[in-house]
Design a protein around this motif. Structure first.
Motif, PDB file in Angstrom:
ATOM      1  N   ARG A 213       0.855  -1.195  -0.364  1.00 23.95           N
ATOM      2  CA  ARG A 213       0.135   0.139  -0.139  1.00 23.95           C
ATOM      3  C   ARG A 213       0.989   1.056   0.104  1.00 23.95           C
ATOM      4  N   ARG A 214       0.434   2.302  -0.542  1.00 28.96           N
ATOM      5  CA  ARG A 214       1.044   3.876  -0.189  1.00 28.96           C
ATOM      6  C   ARG A 214       2.310   3.502  -1.533  1.00 28.96           C
ATOM      7  N   ALA A 215       1.804   3.145  -2.533  1.00 26.23           N
ATOM      8  CA  ALA A 215       2.466   2.937  -3.584  1.00 26.23           C
ATOM      9  C   ALA A 215       2.890   4.244  -4.520  1.00 26.23           C
ATOM     10  N   ASN A 216       3.882   4.718  -4.697  1.00 26.03           N
ATOM     11  CA  ASN A 216       4.025   6.206  -5.640  1.00 26.03           C
ATOM     12  C   ASN A 216       3.215   5.958  -6.838  1.00 26.03           C
ATOM     13  N   ARG A 217       2.704   7.242  -6.384  1.00 24.15           N
ATOM     14  CA  ARG A 217       2.140   7.042  -8.127  1.00 24.15           C
ATOM     15  C   ARG A 217       2.436   8.452  -8.609  1.00 24.15           C
ATOM     16  N   THR A 218       2.356   9.278 -10.110  1.00 22.66           N
ATOM     17  CA  THR A 218       2.163  10.667 -10.364  1.00 22.66           C
ATOM     18  C   THR A 218       1.394  10.538 -11.112  1.00 22.66           C
ATOM     19  N   LEU A 219       0.263  12.280 -10.777  1.00 14.05           N
ATOM     20  CA  LEU A 219      -0.867  12.284 -11.109  1.00 14.05           C
ATOM     21  C   LEU A 219      -0.667  14.180 -11.591  1.00 14.05           C
ATOM     22  N   ASN A 220      -1.479  13.902 -12.748  1.00 10.05           N
ATOM     23  CA  ASN A 220      -2.211  15.598 -13.159  1.00 10.05           C
ATOM     24  C   ASN A 220      -3.157  16.662 -12.273  1.00 10.05           C
ATOM     25  N   ILE A 221      -2.894  16.574 -11.036  1.00 12.54           N
ATOM     26  CA  ILE A 221      -3.768  17.326 -10.312  1.00 12.54           C
ATOM     27  C   ILE A 221      -4.495  18.523 -11.138  1.00 12.54           C
ATOM     28  N   ASN A 222      -4.182  19.327 -12.026  1.00 13.85           N
ATOM     29  CA  ASN A 222      -4.403  20.202 -12.562  1.00 13.85           C
ATOM     30  C   ASN A 222      -4.858  19.855 -14.504  1.00 13.85           C
ATOM     31  N   ALA A 223      -5.288  18.834 -14.157  1.00 15.16           N
ATOM     32  CA  ALA A 223      -5.966  18.486 -16.001  1.00 15.16           C
ATOM     33  C   ALA A 223      -7.210  18.799 -15.673  1.00 15.16           C
ATOM     34  N   PRO A 224      -7.453  18.779 -17.617  1.00 12.19           N
ATOM     35  CA  PRO A 224      -8.549  19.705 -17.404  1.00 12.19           C
ATOM     36  C   PRO A 224     -10.280  18.312 -17.222  1.00 12.19           C
ATOM     37  N   LEU A 225     -11.262  19.106 -16.427  1.00 14.12           N
ATOM     38  CA  LEU A 225     -11.882  18.121 -15.589  1.00 14.12           C
ATOM     39  C   LEU A 225     -13.118  17.622 -17.226  1.00 14.12           C
ATOM     40  N   ALA A 226     -13.792  16.341 -16.753  1.00 16.65           N
ATOM     41  CA  ALA A 226     -13.854  14.963 -18.276  1.00 16.65           C
ATOM     42  C   ALA A 226     -15.019  16.233 -18.095  1.00 16.65           C
ATOM     43  N   GLY A 227     -14.622  16.302 -19.945  1.00 15.94           N
ATOM     44  CA  GLY A 227     -15.618  16.659 -21.040  1.00 15.94           C
ATOM     45  C   GLY A 227     -15.776  18.246 -21.257  1.00 15.94           C
ATOM     46  N   THR A 228     -14.519  18.604 -21.005  1.00 12.51           N
ATOM     47  CA  THR A 228     -14.375  19.878 -21.209  1.00 12.51           C
ATOM     48  C   THR A 228     -13.331  19.953 -21.992  1.00 12.51           C
ATOM     49  N   TYR A 229     -12.761  18.869 -22.532  1.00 16.59           N
ATOM     50  CA  TYR A 229     -11.237  19.095 -23.131  1.00 16.59           C
ATOM     51  C   TYR A 229     -11.982  18.626 -24.506  1.00 16.59           C
ATOM     52  N   ASN A 230     -11.480  19.552 -25.827  1.00 17.64           N
ATOM     53  CA  ASN A 230     -11.155  19.071 -27.023  1.00 17.64           C
ATOM     54  C   ASN A 230      -9.643  18.481 -27.346  1.00 17.64           C
ATOM     55  N   PRO A 231      -9.003  17.839 -28.151  1.00 20.02           N
ATOM     56  CA  PRO A 231      -7.899  17.215 -28.639  1.00 20.02           C
ATOM     57  C   PRO A 231      -7.163  17.900 -29.508  1.00 20.02           C
ATOM     58  N   ALA A 232      -8.433  18.578 -30.329  1.00 20.80           N
ATOM     59  CA  ALA A 232      -8.196  19.459 -31.469  1.00 20.80           C
ATOM     60  C   ALA A 232      -7.863  21.028 -30.772  1.00 20.80           C
ATOM     61  N   VAL A 233      -9.133  21.113 -29.919  1.00 23.44           N
ATOM     62  CA  VAL A 233      -7.648  22.671 -29.263  1.00 23.44           C
ATOM     63  C   VAL A 233      -7.794  22.510 -28.141  1.00 23.44           C
ATOM     64  N   PRO A 234      -6.269  22.197 -28.077  1.00 22.39           N
ATOM     65  CA  PRO A 234      -5.291  21.877 -26.938  1.00 22.39           C
ATOM     66  C   PRO A 234      -5.658  23.364 -25.943  1.00 22.39           C
ATOM     67  N   SER A 235      -5.787  24.047 -25.542  1.00 27.74           N
ATOM     68  CA  SER A 235      -5.850  25.354 -24.678  1.00 27.74           C
ATOM     69  C   SER A 235      -6.841  25.017 -24.281  1.00 27.74           C
TER      70      SER A 235
END
Length: 512
Positions: A213-235
């Motif tokens: 337990r407590r295995a180390n992970r790396t997570l993007n805690i400021n990634a876009p929320l679900a359903g709000t990101y369009n790969p065609a528009v990176p910004s």
């Protein structure tokens, strides 16, 4: 000679660009301390308990309650029976049969069966590299940019400078340590049975369980929320901490791993051939590696429990050695295992977390654009919300086999040297440590020089073991092995080559 716009219209072009710059110098002071106490209790002649307690602590992380108790035992159900020598009944010596001398035991018999087991907690340290990364990429010492904006990507092959990326108003990528970052804690338990068999053979059967337990992970805690990101528009995308904060990669202690292993081994000597062989059946599962959630929601890890990257189910290894009458030593070692798993990914960042770890779904419409039909199934790289995503490490790599053989011969030469004799007693006999007397030992002849020749063949059969296939669906080599297995074995003084191809090593050694 096409323009960047023309390349993109044909489906090409770079997808992501990463660069770091600034002051790379960083320092960290880190201290580790540990204490350990252990004792053995022999409760009975055939039952021993070993108990211990370890405490560990290190700075720079949350690590002040790492107590690690362990306990083990060894038990022999029976020490075997003492074989009794019957009195002499030789007709030529009736006095011996009637002397009334009690029979003498042939010697105490050792334990033929021993059961050993143990359970304990173990901690893994967090290296200073993790701390240094967080201090380097804090947004001040060094700037790191992970860019997916076509306006910057189309500059390739020209590499934009840090100042240019600042001008493009690209947000930085920073690294943080979670406030509760702690060393991974592993519970490990094992039980093993050792049995002495006829013909000087020994059998070992064991089972091992591990849970981390407590295995180390790396997570993007400021990634876009679900359903709000369009790969065609990176910004695009709504980020929890705001778009200006950029990507924040946080090291966390929230992973879980479970490991099971059943082992069977035998060793001994038959007809002057010493050998050993072992087989293990394994199963390893873990949570995700923390770099991505589902294809749509980078914060949804509900589908990430499954096979781990080192879940190799079957292992077999064996070795043997033989000394010929003419002085040649022959050694053999072989290993075989089933293939390791590999991940199948879409090759696209569809949730905006900067990681290309999204997996496809099992296709429900074979006519849908982008669907690829493979021997493993039909994969849809553009799944709709709610569509079933394939498990991680869904692919099964090829098996591995290697047999190695070595032959050596030693020649001793030089003037004869006699070994020193034990000191004689007054009567000329040799006095031993127990006070008994034996005839004087013959002096041993030694030679001062030894010349050894050896030949060792790694992967003697030149068996080609392929590496794990490419799991990226966007690659033209998808599901193809473009290299050899990274597992190989070699003899002393050399390697089997990076591809595991056959290698023959010749060696001469002079000792004096």
């Amino acid at each position: 000679n096409l323009s960047a716009a023309q390349i993109r219209s044909l489906g090409g072009g770079a997808t992501q660009f990463s660069i770091a710059g600034g002051n790379p110098a960083a320092d960290v002071t880190q201290s580790d301390v540990s204490f350990f106490i252990q004792d053995d209790w022999k409760l009975r002649s055939n039952f021993t308990i070993s108990a211990g307690l370890r405490y560990e602590d290190q700075t720079n992380i949350y690590s002040n309650s790492n107590f690690a108790p362990r306990i083990g035992f060894a038990w022999s159900p029976s020490f075997g029976s003492k074989k009794v020598t019957p009195p002499a009944t030789d007709s030529k010596s009736p006095a011996a049969a009637k002397s009334g001398t009690p029979p003498k035991p042939a010697g105490p018999g050792g334990p033929r069966t021993v059961i050993r087991g143990g359970i304990g907690i173990f901690y893994n340290r967090i290296s200073e590299d993790t701390i240094l990364q967080a201090r380097r990429f804090n947004g001040v010492n060094q700037k790191q940019f992970v860019v997916s904006d076509p306006a910057v990507l189309d500059l390739f092959p020209a590499i934009p400078a840090i100042s240019q990326l600042d001008a493009f108003a690209q947000p930085q990528t920073r690294r943080l340590l979670a406030a509760d970052l702690a060393p991974p804690a592993a519970l490990r338990a094992s039980i093993n049975l050792e049995r002495q068999l006829p013909y000087k053979l020994k059998l070992n059967v064991g089972y091992t369980y591990g849970r981390t337990r407590r295995a180390n992970r790396t997570l993007n805690i400021n990634a876009p929320l679900a359903g709000t990101y369009n790969p065609a528009v990176p910004s695009s995308g709504v980020r929890p901490l705001g778009n200006a904060a950029g990507n924040i990669l946080e090291n966390r202690s929230s992973g879980v791993q479970v490991y099971n292993s059943l082992n069977v081994g035998v060793n001994g000597t038959l007809h002057k051939v010493s050998f050993w062989a072992g087989y293990s059946l394994n199963k390893s599962q873990s949570s995700d590696n923390g770099t991505s959630g589902s294809s749509f929601d980078p914060y949804d890890f509900s589908q990430e429990w499954g096979r781990s990257s080192f879940d190799i189910r079957h292992w077999f290894n064996a070795g043997a050695s033989y000394q010929t009458k003419s002085g040649f030593s022959v050694n053999m070692f072989m290993i075989a295992n089933s293939g390791p798993p590999f991940n199948i990914t879409t090759g696209k960042d569809t949730n905006g977390d900067t990681f290309f770890t999204e997996r496809p779904a099992l296709a429900t419409d074979l006519n849908k654009s982008g669907v690829i039909v493979t021997p493993l199934g039909a994969f849809d790289p553009n799944p709709a919300p709610g569509q079933r995503i394939i498990p991680k490490y869904f692919g099964q790599g090829p098996s591995f086999f290697s047999a190695n053989l070595g032959i050596s011969k030693t020649f001793k030469f030089g003037p004869a040297i006699q070994a020193r004799k034990p000191p004689p007693a007054a009567n000329g006999n040799v006095v031993t440590a127990t006070g008994s007397q034996k005839p004087p030992a013959q002096p041993q002849i030694q030679r001062p020089y030894a010349l050894s020749f050896s030949i060792y063949a790694s992967n003697a059969l030149n068996h080609a073991s392929k590496g794990a296939p490419v799991g990226n669906m966007a690659s033209p080599y998808f599901l193809k092995s473009n290299g050899s297995s990274g597992i190989f074995f070699s003899g002393p003084g050399g390697s089997g080559g990076s591809g595991g191809n056959r290698q023959i090593i010749l060696r001469a050694r002079l000792s004096f």
